[in-house]
Design a protein around this motif. Structure first.
Motif, PDB file in Angstrom:
ATOM      1  N   ILE A  89      -1.368  -1.573  -9.194  1.00 48.44           N
ATOM      2  CA  ILE A  89      -1.026  -1.455 -10.622  1.00 48.44           C
ATOM      3  C   ILE A  89       0.496  -1.373 -10.805  1.00 48.44           C
ATOM      4  N   TYR A  90       1.005  -2.234 -11.677  1.00 49.24           N
ATOM      5  CA  TYR A  90       2.433  -2.315 -11.986  1.00 49.24           C
ATOM      6  C   TYR A  90       2.757  -1.497 -13.245  1.00 49.24           C
ATOM      7  N   PRO A  91       3.977  -0.983 -13.352  1.00 48.73           N
ATOM      8  CA  PRO A  91       4.404  -0.317 -14.592  1.00 48.73           C
ATOM      9  C   PRO A  91       4.721  -1.380 -15.645  1.00 48.73           C
TER      10      PRO A  91
ATOM     11  N   ARG B 196       0.826  -1.217   0.000  1.00 53.19           N
ATOM     12  CA  ARG B 196       0.000   0.000   0.000  1.00 53.19           C
ATOM     13  C   ARG B 196       0.859   1.265   0.000  1.00 53.19           C
ATOM     14  N   HIS B 197       2.124   1.110   0.428  1.00 53.09           N
ATOM     15  CA  HIS B 197       3.006   2.273   0.454  1.00 53.09           C
ATOM     16  C   HIS B 197       3.742   2.473  -0.862  1.00 53.09           C
ATOM     17  N   ILE B 198       4.043   1.355  -1.537  1.00 52.85           N
ATOM     18  CA  ILE B 198       4.835   1.458  -2.763  1.00 52.85           C
ATOM     19  C   ILE B 198       3.941   1.649  -3.990  1.00 52.85           C
ATOM     20  N   TRP B 199       2.772   1.016  -3.974  1.00 50.57           N
ATOM     21  CA  TRP B 199       1.903   1.065  -5.151  1.00 50.57           C
ATOM     22  C   TRP B 199       0.553   1.693  -4.802  1.00 50.57           C
ATOM     23  N   ASP B 200      -0.239   1.930  -5.850  1.00 55.50           N
ATOM     24  CA  ASP B 200      -1.616   2.376  -5.680  1.00 55.50           C
ATOM     25  C   ASP B 200      -2.530   1.409  -6.407  1.00 55.50           C
ATOM     26  N   GLY B 201      -3.763   1.349  -5.955  1.00 56.42           N
ATOM     27  CA  GLY B 201      -4.786   0.586  -6.670  1.00 56.42           C
ATOM     28  C   GLY B 201      -5.615   1.537  -7.505  1.00 56.42           C
TER      29      GLY B 201
ATOM     30  N   LYS C 162       2.846   9.573 -12.486  1.00 59.08           N
ATOM     31  CA  LYS C 162       4.119   8.980 -12.926  1.00 59.08           C
ATOM     32  C   LYS C 162       4.586   7.933 -11.929  1.00 59.08           C
ATOM     33  N   PHE C 163       5.177   6.852 -12.456  1.00 63.95           N
ATOM     34  CA  PHE C 163       5.803   5.854 -11.591  1.00 63.95           C
ATOM     35  C   PHE C 163       7.112   6.414 -11.029  1.00 63.95           C
ATOM     36  N   HIS C 164       7.660   5.725 -10.002  1.00 70.29           N
ATOM     37  CA  HIS C 164       8.895   6.190  -9.347  1.00 70.29           C
ATOM     38  C   HIS C 164      10.052   6.346 -10.327  1.00 70.29           C
TER      39      HIS C 164
ATOM     40  N   ILE D  73       9.023  -0.780  -8.283  1.00 68.10           N
ATOM     41  CA  ILE D  73       8.651   0.529  -8.798  1.00 68.10           C
ATOM     42  C   ILE D  73       7.130   0.618  -8.850  1.00 68.10           C
ATOM     43  N   GLY D  74       6.573   1.661  -8.247  1.00 68.36           N
ATOM     44  CA  GLY D  74       5.128   1.841  -8.261  1.00 68.36           C
ATOM     45  C   GLY D  74       4.795   3.307  -8.392  1.00 68.36           C
ATOM     46  N   THR D  75       3.523   3.623  -8.145  1.00 68.08           N
ATOM     47  CA  THR D  75       3.121   5.028  -8.158  1.00 68.08           C
ATOM     48  C   THR D  75       2.879   5.527  -6.739  1.00 68.08           C
ATOM     49  N   GLY D  76       3.115   4.679  -5.744  1.00 64.87           N
ATOM     50  CA  GLY D  76       2.697   4.958  -4.367  1.00 64.87           C
ATOM     51  C   GLY D  76       3.444   6.074  -3.678  1.00 64.87           C
ATOM     52  N   PRO D  77       3.014   6.423  -2.481  1.00 65.20           N
ATOM     53  CA  PRO D  77       3.580   7.559  -1.743  1.00 65.20           C
ATOM     54  C   PRO D  77       5.027   7.362  -1.285  1.00 65.20           C
TER      55      PRO D  77
END
Lengths: 298, 503
Positions: free
Chosen positions: B163-165, B55-60, B96-98, B182-186
């Motif tokens: 969601i993955y890049p 939940r910290h690295i990615w977003d749904g 944007k992804f990380h 790599i994700g879009t998360g915070p």
């Protein structure tokens, strides 16, 4: 026939029994060890009478009551109560039964196995000796705790399983010691005389060999008793030994572990009890060795 | 022996240490978790720690607001059911992804098709097994296709389905994702030491419209400390700032130490007693509903909650967690009444009680209290205390007649995640009640909320009336952290460090 008869005094000095008594009470370690052990055995035997509470009765509203010497402690629960509000002193007293029972029974079973193997190997030598030595080597190559863990994991932990497993695992020292003791005496004159007189092999083993290896046997018994008690505590600590709600000292330490930082007495009390018991048994064993060793006899 | 004394001495000296608090002056946070992760790849990791980290690295596509319980858009802005097996999403633009890769419909389609393919062995399968695939409508519109109507779809899309890049993942695969996610998360991962720690840094370009909000903590150090006493010692000495899942007794002691906030939040996990009511194990006294009712009356559930679980825990009567959709509360209940229990046993022909094995895998102290309660009415139990995986397998093979276990529903707020798992005729079903199986099967396959509620209600009433299960209590979690930290626990057992801050 035995050394005692050979050394029997005929000069009017103190009798053999009096000498023995003097040796026993003159030996500090033996007296202390024997004294403590007697006390623990009495506590275990009389647990039903002297325990202030039923060790199984839970009092959920009175959990972790402090022992009497700490703030908030009271005389109702002298050693406090555990995580389920059970009286710690009562559990400790009943736990002594479990520890002693396991120590004695495991030492008896392993003593029987080890002695039979060791004496046969030492007396008959040859192929018997080779087989026994092989078995001892096999047994010594297996780590006791690991095997015990595996067996207990397979059959589930219970008092019976723990006693049996320990009994079947701890015979190696008996066998080794009995073997070398028997070898030392098997060619002595009195054995040869007995053979010449036509005594049967079982008779020689039982009446000539056994009495002369008995003192070594007793020492090994004390060592293995202590060993079995510590192993039971370790297995129970790992949750694979005696199952709750039976009070076992190892289990008590395990149950107190979670509160290590805040209520360390939960561990200290059964820990000290275990320490004292092992200490007493080892002192006793040491003492018996000193007292019965030939060089200490006059 | 030596170890024990040594440990006791260390314990004594630890208490004399005055808590050395991390002040938070550097705006960093160190948190401790008990178990290391198999992999950082969110789809190759089913442990609680991995779920939280994901939940910290990615977003749904969606996000469930923990305060209101409502589903809101995250990577999606709008959604609609095209039919009961097709969901259409409008995606957020400018995310944007990380690694700088732009987020668009290709990423969503790629991720959905990847996890829906059984060959990719997503862990756990239930997160993805309901998805048939996805198709791109345009750059920022996608359709997700379901295998069959699946009422809990939003719950998954707002939770474990992240969601993955597509470009990065196609290049590095699951191994690369596991080491350098790599994700879009915070938060983005800046480094890790296997089995020891993971270093997270706030993602400066995190999309500002996210319902997760803007993170305040600059760097998070995620440490793995398996031993609880070590966790406590680290917390007291300032080595970590935040721990959780602290048992009630220790949490109470921490309160008295001062300098720490101890907060308690309910979890969705409930404890229950299972009976062999359908002879899967063999002929047991539990075939008789009166015996099962006697057990229900014999066990002092309120007493266990009051003395042992404490906190936000409550006695649970229905075979589900009360907040879950469909968890009917208007059902027959059984109070603590040993006298009644003895009467029922006598009626059933067990005036002198009986003996039975009793299995458990956690909370041995709770099990011991229940055993004492049962022995009080004449039921003698012998405890068979096993590791979870071992007990679960035995239960699923029909080898256990009577057991105390727990179920966390994977934090899915819907009774299909619990009641259906245990009463729909599956491996865990020891009731095998055809009527209940029929109701639950229908309820799990339709989207009409009112009808589902009605069916679940009938099933739960019958389960309670027949005591196929004795639900016991809900669990709670204690969080302990430095007094300077602003942190709000949530009942889904997902700590949100992106919402935490230092005062």
């Amino acid at each position: 026939m035995t050394e005692q008869t050979i050394n029997a005094p005929e000069t009017g000095g103190p009798s053999w029994a009096a000498q023995l008594r003097q040796r026993i009470f003159g030996h500090l370690g033996l007296t202390i060890g024997g004294g403590i052990l007697t006390l623990i055995v009495l506590c275990a035997l009389l647990a039903g009478v002297i325990a202030p509470h039923d060790p199984y009765v839970q009092e959920l509203t009175n959990r972790f009551a402090s022992p009497v010497w700490m703030d908030g402690g009271g005389w109702d629960h002298i050693l406090g109560t555990d995580h389920l509000g059970r009286d710690y002193l009562s559990r400790l007293l009943y736990g002594a039964r479990i520890s002693l029972l396991i120590g004695i029974v495991a030492a008896l079973i392993s003593g029987m196995i080890g002695t039979i193997m060791g004496v046969s190997a030492g007396y008959f030598g040859g192929k018997v000796d080779a087989v026994v030595m092989f078995l001892i080597t096999v047994r010594l190559s297996m780590p006791v705790v690991l095997v015990a863990l595996a067996v207990v994991a397979l059959f589930g932990g219970s008092l019976f399983v723990v006693v049996t497993v320990l009994g079947l695992l701890l015979w190696d020292r008996f066998a080794v010691v009995m073997r070398s003791c028997t070898m030392q005496i098997r060619d002595l004159d009195y054995i040869t005389s007995a053979k010449a007189l036509g005594c049967s092999t079982p008779r020689i083993l039982l009446t000539e060999i056994m009495p002369n290896v008995l003192n070594s046997l007793i020492v090994v018994v004390t060592l293995e008793m202590a060993h079995a008690i510590v192993l039971e505590a370790a297995l129970s600590f790992l949750g694979l030994g005696v199952q709750p709600p039976l009070p076992s000292w190892g289990l008590m330490i395990s149950e107190g572990k979670d509160m290590l930082l805040f209520e360390p007495w939960l561990i200290t009390i059964p820990g000290v009890a275990l320490f004292t018991l092992i200490f007493a048994i080892n002192m006793l064993g040491d003492g018996i060795r000193d007292v019965t060793a030939p060089e200490n006899r006059n | 022996m030596k170890h024990i004394l040594l440990a006791a001495m260390i314990a004594h000296s630890a208490l004399s240490i005055t808590p050395a608090m991390a002040s938070g002056a550097d705006n960093n946070l160190t948190v401790a978790f008990p178990r290391e992760l198999e992999s950082l790849d969110a789809y190759q990791n089913s442990s609680r720690g991995g779920v939280i980290l994901a939940r910290h690295i990615w977003d749904g596509l969606m996000y469930r607001d923990p305060a209101s319980g409502k589903y809101v858009g995250n990577l999606a802005t709008e959604w609609r059911w095209v039919d009961d097996k097709t969901l259409e999403f409008n995606l957020r633009e400018g995310v944007k992804f990380h690694n700088g890769e732009a987020f668009n419909a290709d990423d969503v389609v790629f991720t959905m098709n990847y996890i829906a393919d059984p060959a990719n062995a997503v862990k756990p399968q239930r997160n993805a097994s309901w998805i048939a695939g996805a198709e791109k409508v345009d750059d920022f519109t996608v359709r997700i296709l379901l295998k069959e109507p699946f009422p809990a779809a939003f719950e998954y899309l707002a939770g474990p389905v992240v969601i993955y890049p597509n470009e990065y993942f196609s290049e590095v695969g699951t191994e690369g994702m596991g080491t350098a996610p790599i994700g879009t998360g915070p938060y983005k991962v800046t480094g890790q030491k296997q089995g020891e720690r993971i270093d997270l840094k706030r993602y400066a370009d995190y999309h500002s419209d996210s319902p997760k909000g803007k993170a305040s903590i600059e760097e998070i150090t995620w440490r793995f400390i398996p031993e609880t006493n070590t966790q406590f010692a680290e917390l007291i000495s300032g080595g970590v700032d935040w721990i959780w899942q602290v048992p009630a007794d220790q949490a109470e002691r921490f309160k008295t130490l001062g300098d720490f906030v101890v907060s308690n939040e309910s979890t969705m996990r409930i404890g229950y007693i299972g009976f062999d009511a359908s002879d899967r194990y063999g002929d047991t006294p539990f075939d008789d509903v009166r015996v099962r009712r006697a057990v229900a009356h014999a066990i002092d559930r309120q007493g266990i909650v009051d003395s042992l679980l404490k906190g936000a825990s409550i006695v649970v009567n229905s075979a589900c967690f009360p907040s879950q959709f469909g968890c009917e509360q208007d059902i027959p209940t059984y109070d603590f009444n040993p006298e009644k229990a003895r009467e029922l046993l006598t009626e059933a022909g067990y005036a002198d009680g009986f003996e039975t094995p009793f299995a458990a895998y956690r909370n041995r102290d709770y099990a011991e209290v229940m055993m004492a309660n049962l022995s009080n009415v004449g039921i003698t139990t012998s405890l068979n205390y096993l590791k979870y995986a071992a007990l679960r397998d035995k239960v699923q093979n029909g080898e256990i007649p009577f057991q105390f276990m727990t179920w966390g529903s994977f934090s899915i707020n819907d009774v299909s995640a619990i009641t259906s798992n245990f009463f729909k005729g599956g491996k865990d079903d020891y009731a095998r009640d055809p009527q209940i199986i029929e109701w639950l099967t229908e309820a799990d396959s339709i989207t009409d909320a009112a009808r589902r509620e009605e069916l679940y209600s009938m099933a739960l009433k019958r389960i309670a009336e027949q005591v196929y299960w004795l639900p016991l209590f809900s669990y709670n979690t204690n969080y302990i952290y430095g007094a300077g930290l602003e942190f709000t626990p949530t009942s889904d057992e997902i700590p949100r460090f992106f919402n935490a801050s230092w005062k």
